[in-house]
Design an enzyme around this catalytic site. Structure first.
Site, PDB file in Angstrom:
ATOM      1  N   GLU A 185       0.792  -1.239   0.000  1.00  0.00           N
ATOM      2  CA  GLU A 185       0.000   0.000   0.000  1.00  0.00           C
ATOM      3  C   GLU A 185       0.822   1.287   0.000  1.00  0.00           C
ATOM      4  O   GLU A 185       0.644   2.143   0.864  1.00  0.00           O
ATOM      5  CB  GLU A 185      -0.994  -0.039   1.171  1.00  0.00           C
ATOM      6  CG  GLU A 185      -1.892  -1.267   1.086  1.00  0.00           C
ATOM      7  CD  GLU A 185      -2.840  -1.427   2.292  1.00  0.00           C
ATOM      8  OE1 GLU A 185      -2.791  -0.601   3.195  1.00  0.00           O
ATOM      9  OE2 GLU A 185      -3.616  -2.397   2.285  1.00  0.00           O
ATOM     10  N   ASN A 226       2.037  -4.676  -3.353  1.00  0.00           N
ATOM     11  CA  ASN A 226       0.629  -5.030  -3.209  1.00  0.00           C
ATOM     12  C   ASN A 226      -0.165  -3.779  -2.818  1.00  0.00           C
ATOM     13  O   ASN A 226       0.284  -3.010  -1.975  1.00  0.00           O
ATOM     14  CB  ASN A 226       0.574  -6.082  -2.075  1.00  0.00           C
ATOM     15  CG  ASN A 226      -0.752  -6.752  -1.872  1.00  0.00           C
ATOM     16  OD1 ASN A 226      -1.351  -7.219  -2.841  1.00  0.00           O
ATOM     17  ND2 ASN A 226      -1.213  -6.838  -0.628  1.00  0.00           N
ATOM     18  N   HIS A 262     -10.302  -5.581  -2.753  1.00  0.00           N
ATOM     19  CA  HIS A 262     -11.345  -5.414  -1.726  1.00  0.00           C
ATOM     20  C   HIS A 262     -12.416  -4.555  -2.377  1.00  0.00           C
ATOM     21  O   HIS A 262     -12.282  -3.339  -2.477  1.00  0.00           O
ATOM     22  CB  HIS A 262     -10.786  -4.714  -0.490  1.00  0.00           C
ATOM     23  CG  HIS A 262      -9.837  -5.559   0.293  1.00  0.00           C
ATOM     24  ND1 HIS A 262     -10.245  -6.688   0.979  1.00  0.00           N
ATOM     25  CD2 HIS A 262      -8.509  -5.453   0.502  1.00  0.00           C
ATOM     26  CE1 HIS A 262      -9.193  -7.236   1.576  1.00  0.00           C
ATOM     27  NE2 HIS A 262      -8.125  -6.512   1.308  1.00  0.00           N
ATOM     28  N   GLU A 290      -6.264 -10.334  -2.138  1.00  0.00           N
ATOM     29  CA  GLU A 290      -7.098 -10.212  -0.925  1.00  0.00           C
ATOM     30  C   GLU A 290      -8.575 -10.088  -1.289  1.00  0.00           C
ATOM     31  O   GLU A 290      -9.328  -9.339  -0.665  1.00  0.00           O
ATOM     32  CB  GLU A 290      -6.666  -8.975  -0.105  1.00  0.00           C
ATOM     33  CG  GLU A 290      -5.184  -8.964   0.218  1.00  0.00           C
ATOM     34  CD  GLU A 290      -4.746  -7.819   1.143  1.00  0.00           C
ATOM     35  OE1 GLU A 290      -5.621  -7.155   1.736  1.00  0.00           O
ATOM     36  OE2 GLU A 290      -3.533  -7.606   1.256  1.00  0.00           O
ATOM     37  N   ASP A 292     -12.326  -9.803  -1.777  1.00  0.00           N
ATOM     38  CA  ASP A 292     -13.649  -9.919  -1.158  1.00  0.00           C
ATOM     39  C   ASP A 292     -14.548  -8.863  -1.803  1.00  0.00           C
ATOM     40  O   ASP A 292     -14.063  -7.854  -2.307  1.00  0.00           O
ATOM     41  CB  ASP A 292     -13.639  -9.831   0.382  1.00  0.00           C
ATOM     42  CG  ASP A 292     -12.879  -8.655   0.965  1.00  0.00           C
ATOM     43  OD1 ASP A 292     -12.795  -7.609   0.297  1.00  0.00           O
ATOM     44  OD2 ASP A 292     -12.378  -8.778   2.099  1.00  0.00           O
TER      45      ASP A 292
HETATM   46  O1  9MR Z   1      -7.341  -8.741   7.945  1.00  0.00           O
HETATM   47  C1  9MR Z   1      -6.548  -7.806   8.605  1.00  0.00           C
HETATM   48  C2  9MR Z   1      -7.267  -7.336   9.872  1.00  0.00           C
HETATM   49  O2  9MR Z   1      -7.391  -8.396  10.792  1.00  0.00           O
HETATM   50  C3  9MR Z   1      -6.525  -6.187  10.482  1.00  0.00           C
HETATM   51  O3  9MR Z   1      -7.284  -5.670  11.535  1.00  0.00           O
HETATM   52  C4  9MR Z   1      -6.294  -5.116   9.445  1.00  0.00           C
HETATM   53  C5  9MR Z   1      -5.543  -3.930   9.991  1.00  0.00           C
HETATM   54  O4  9MR Z   1      -5.323  -3.001   8.995  1.00  0.00           O
HETATM   55  O5  9MR Z   1      -5.567  -5.671   8.371  1.00  0.00           O
HETATM   56  C6  9MR Z   1      -6.327  -6.605   7.721  1.00  0.00           C
HETATM   57  O6  9MR Z   1      -5.714  -6.979   6.531  1.00  0.00           O
HETATM   58  C7  9MR Z   1      -5.446  -5.933   5.609  1.00  0.00           C
HETATM   59  C8  9MR Z   1      -4.219  -6.336   4.832  1.00  0.00           C
HETATM   60  O7  9MR Z   1      -3.156  -6.576   5.727  1.00  0.00           O
HETATM   61  C9  9MR Z   1      -3.821  -5.268   3.834  1.00  0.00           C
HETATM   62  N1  9MR Z   1      -4.917  -4.930   2.977  1.00  0.00           N
HETATM   63  C10 9MR Z   1      -6.168  -4.605   3.640  1.00  0.00           C
HETATM   64  C11 9MR Z   1      -6.564  -5.732   4.593  1.00  0.00           C
HETATM   65  C12 9MR Z   1      -7.929  -5.438   5.226  1.00  0.00           C
HETATM   66  O8  9MR Z   1      -7.865  -4.311   6.032  1.00  0.00           O
END
Ligand code: 9MR
Length: 378
Positions: A185, A226, A262, A290, A292
């Protein structure tokens, strides 16, 4: 809910899936979307005598030179056998990503002190279930301990902190991971670089520095950058493309670009194939990392049908490009998704519902995988 959810410091406008609100017609895919959510009605569109969905998403993907995977979190504390049986089924999911346990706050909570209990557990679990492993993530502005983000380090000290973090974390799993999301990111929505301690202190050079450190540490892992909302063509994906192009031109070790995907039902631009194709044309792999597709609850049959069509569109965008190596959903069943706690009132974003039953989107994805004609190079 077993997973621990870390607080988000980002405003919701910067969160994954907060993309353009342009609704596009559902008619742009060509293949049939199945709208059954019951395991008793299954797709039989394939020539094989085994119904398509019964062969499992990863098996279907593998037959087309690709993988299908899922993300998992909080495994040590998980007491849900149905979830584990599904998430650990290598016919459905051939590759596993740790949702949180390889992030900086989990692996190096204080300077030079590394903790791998949760990551080790997850990796062993994946191996025991016949799954490969994607590493997520080495350099990210979020879930970053204060000692890094507020340390006030000089340029050269922060570079050595990054290099030490990468050589220790990626070094521990050397040769065992299929891929690493080395940088996560790096961009804002408008395509400018995100301000983070890494960018503010080192400038955009933190990206090649991290990639080189990862290659030096684990030469066999595929190295990725990513991001989210880079799935369609727009300011953010244009910035990612310019970065990828310049890294490739400079021969910085970079193997692929991860598109998180996402998404929100019917709220994304239908330019994924063209977007993916331009990255592939740089000689890079691409992966959906990722996936969804959420919507405003409650669940209705109409929303599930739209979601199925949207999933099929996204999966087909990958399946049309040989350099698209695979697809990972961000967890397995709706009761484990990060979405409801982050976007109250939204959810139902995954392929399986809270009862671990496949949703219409599952069959749509299975059909798309079975129908794919372009082989991938996974
Ligand atoms: O799934 C992850 C969640 O449990 C955490 O709270 C969150 C914190 O930012 O991160 C989530 O995973 C993220 C991923 O690492 C990067 N892309 C976005 C995902 C969803 O927030």
């Amino acid at each position: 809910m077993i997973r621990s959810l870390h607080a988000h410091s980002t405003a919701s406008a910067g969160l994954p899936g907060n993309g353009p609100t342009t609704s596009t017609s559902a008619s742009s895919t060509t293949s049939t979307v199945l709208t059954t959510s019951s395991t008793t009605t299954r797709s039989t569109t394939s020539a094989s005598s085994t119904p398509t969905a019964l062969r499992g998403l990863h098996n279907l993907a593998k037959a087309k030179g690709r993988y299908f995977g899922t993300a998992i979190d909080g495994l040590q504390n998980n007491n849900d056998p149905a979830y584990q049986a599904l998430t650990g089924n290598p016919a459905e999911f051939g590759i596993s990503t740790a949702g949180n346990s390889l992030k900086w706050d989990a692996t190096e909570p204080s300077r030079g002190t590394f903790t791998f209990t949760s990551a080790d557990y997850h990796l062993k679990w994946a191996k025991d279930h016949g799954q490969l492993y994607r590493g997520h993530t080495l350099v990210w502005h979020s879930q970053l301990p204060n000692w890094v983000s507020s340390g006030g380090f000089s340029n050269s000290t922060l570079i050595s902190i990054i290099e030490n973090h990468i050589s220790t974390v990626a070094g521990r799993y050397k040769g065992q991971l299929y891929a690493w999301d080395v940088v996560n990111e790096p961009f804002n929505e408008d395509g400018t670089y995100r301000t983070s301690v890494f960018y503010n202190t080192i400038g955009p050079a933190f990206i090649p520095i991290a990639l080189r450190a990862a290659r030096a540490t684990d030469p066999s892992a595929k190295l990725y950058i990513n991001d989210y909302n880079t799935d369609w063509i727009g300011s953010k994906s244009n910035a990612m493309y310019a970065l990828a192009q310049s890294l490739v031109a400079q021969k910085v070790p970079l193997d692929g670009i991860g598109f998180q995907a996402h998404l929100i039902v019917n709220s994304f631009e239908r330019t994924l194939p063209t977007n993916f194709q331009r990255f592939a044309a740089l000689g890079l792999d691409i992966a959906i990392t990722e996936l969804d597709i959420r919507f405003k609850l409650p669940v209705t049959d109409a929303l599930l049908a739209s979601q199925a069509e949207n999933y099929q569109y996204v999966v087909n965008a990958c399946l049309g490009i040989s350099r698209c190596v695979g697809i990972t959903t961000w967890d397995t069943s709706d009761d484990y998704s990060w979405v409801p706690s982050t976007f109250p009132g939204e959810g139902a974003a995954l392929l399986f519902d809270a009862n671990k039953s496949p949703k219409p989107a599952y069959y749509a994805v299975a059909n798309a995988l079975a129908a794919a004609t372009v082989k991938g190079n996974f």
